[in-house]
Design a protein around this motif. Structure first.
Motif, PDB file in Angstrom:
ATOM      1  N   GLY A 132       9.298   0.190  -4.376  1.00 13.26           N
ATOM      2  CA  GLY A 132       8.428  -0.611  -3.531  1.00 13.26           C
ATOM      3  C   GLY A 132       7.080  -0.909  -4.141  1.00 13.26           C
ATOM      4  N   GLU A 135       3.650  -0.703  -2.287  1.00 11.02           N
ATOM      5  CA  GLU A 135       4.067  -0.444  -0.918  1.00 11.02           C
ATOM      6  C   GLU A 135       5.199   0.577  -0.855  1.00 11.02           C
ATOM      7  OE1 GLU A 135       4.988  -4.409   0.366  1.00 11.02           O
ATOM      8  OE2 GLU A 135       2.926  -4.772   1.028  1.00 11.02           O
ATOM      9  N   SER A 139       7.328   1.391   2.488  1.00 12.96           N
ATOM     10  CA  SER A 139       8.714   0.930   2.438  1.00 12.96           C
ATOM     11  C   SER A 139       9.681   2.073   2.711  1.00 12.96           C
ATOM     12  CB  SER A 139       9.016   0.312   1.066  1.00 12.96           C
ATOM     13  OG  SER A 139       8.192  -0.804   0.807  1.00 12.96           O
ATOM     14  N   GLU A 143      12.240   2.390   5.872  1.00 16.99           N
ATOM     15  CA  GLU A 143      13.680   2.563   5.636  1.00 16.99           C
ATOM     16  C   GLU A 143      14.205   3.790   6.370  1.00 16.99           C
ATOM     17  OE1 GLU A 143      17.479   1.733   3.924  1.00 16.99           O
ATOM     18  OE2 GLU A 143      15.648   0.533   4.041  1.00 16.99           O
TER      19      GLU A 143
END
Length: 255
Positions: A132, A135, A139, A143
């Motif tokens: 990511g 991020e 992320s 998830e």
């Protein structure tokens, strides 16, 4: 996102073998290699340092939350993965006969750690590995939250990275870092709750030695809030464009 409950945490970096040691700044010079006791035999001999520390923090969080690592769904996040293995393979292709090591090859994939963990525990639960960039932490949490919603079961989140090797090195990062969160859709057995992950105009995570801008280090303040039981809004990324908001979430205590 719906509230996500934290049942356990893990932390490992050079000199600090667990999250409490890090928060207390209790430096231990003998903590130079993660124990990763889940690994044994050939798996232990072949595991890379990145894999070992990822599995070490997985076991820490599972132990703290009294969870069975053979049954946990998992999310693994790493910005650069087994880049040292990939660089080694490129060097083998460039020099000598150009033959590749099968061990280095299977250790070079992005989900190496997840594979070793599933083999070591016999775990056939859902698992995903992602990246990511800046991020990465946000992320990974998103998830994991989606997996909690979809499967209605505990999820272990592991985030790990190493300093990049030349010619990709970052001058402000000098040690590896792995962190983990055992997350649950229910409050039973939890110490903390995470909610309202979003982009907002809050102070970003500050760079700190010895991790520098290693993306995984953006999760350190969250680990500190959980261990020290501090409430508030926690940023999940370093400063970027000062005009743009950053990823953050709210942390509260359960009970």
């Amino acid at each position: 996102m719906k509230p996500v409950y934290v049942r356990g945490v893990g932390f490992w970096t050079t000199g600090y073998a667990n999250p409490k040691a890090w928060c207390a700044r209790d430096l231990d010079a003998t903590a130079s290699t993660p124990e990763a006791p889940l690994l044994a035999g050939a798996l232990r001999r072949r595991a890379t340092p990145l894999t070992r520390m990822g599995i070490e923090v997985l076991q820490q969080a599972a132990r703290m939350g009294d969870a069975d690592p053979t049954e946990l769904a998992s999310v693994w996040a790493t910005a650069h993965g087994e880049h040292s293995m990939a660089i080694g393979l490129l060097e083998m292709m460039q020099h000598g006969e150009g033959k590749l090591s099968p061990t280095k090859f299977h250790n070079s994939v992005h989900n190496t750690a997840s594979g070793y963990a599933s083999i070591a525990t016999g775990n056939r639960s859902p698992s995903t590995t992602l990246t990511g960039g800046a991020e990465l932490v946000a992320s990974a949490i998103i998830e994991a939250a989606c997996m909690l919603e979809a499967w209605d079961r505990d999820v272990i989140l592991v985030i790990a990275d190493e300093p990049l090797l030349p010619p990709f090195e970052l001058p402000d990062s000098s040690v590896p870092l792995a962190l983990s969160l055992l997350l649950s859709p229910r409050p039973e057995g939890a110490t903390s709750v995470l909610s309202r992950i979003r982009r907002a105009n809050v102070d970003p995570v500050a760079l700190r030695a010895p991790f520098g801008s290693l993306h995984v280090a953006a999760a350190v303040p969250l680990i500190e809030h959980i261990v020290e039981q501090r409430t508030g809004t926690v940023a999940l990324e370093f400063a970027g464009d000062p005009r743009e908001p950053v990823w953050c979430l709210d942390h509260d205590i359960v009970g």
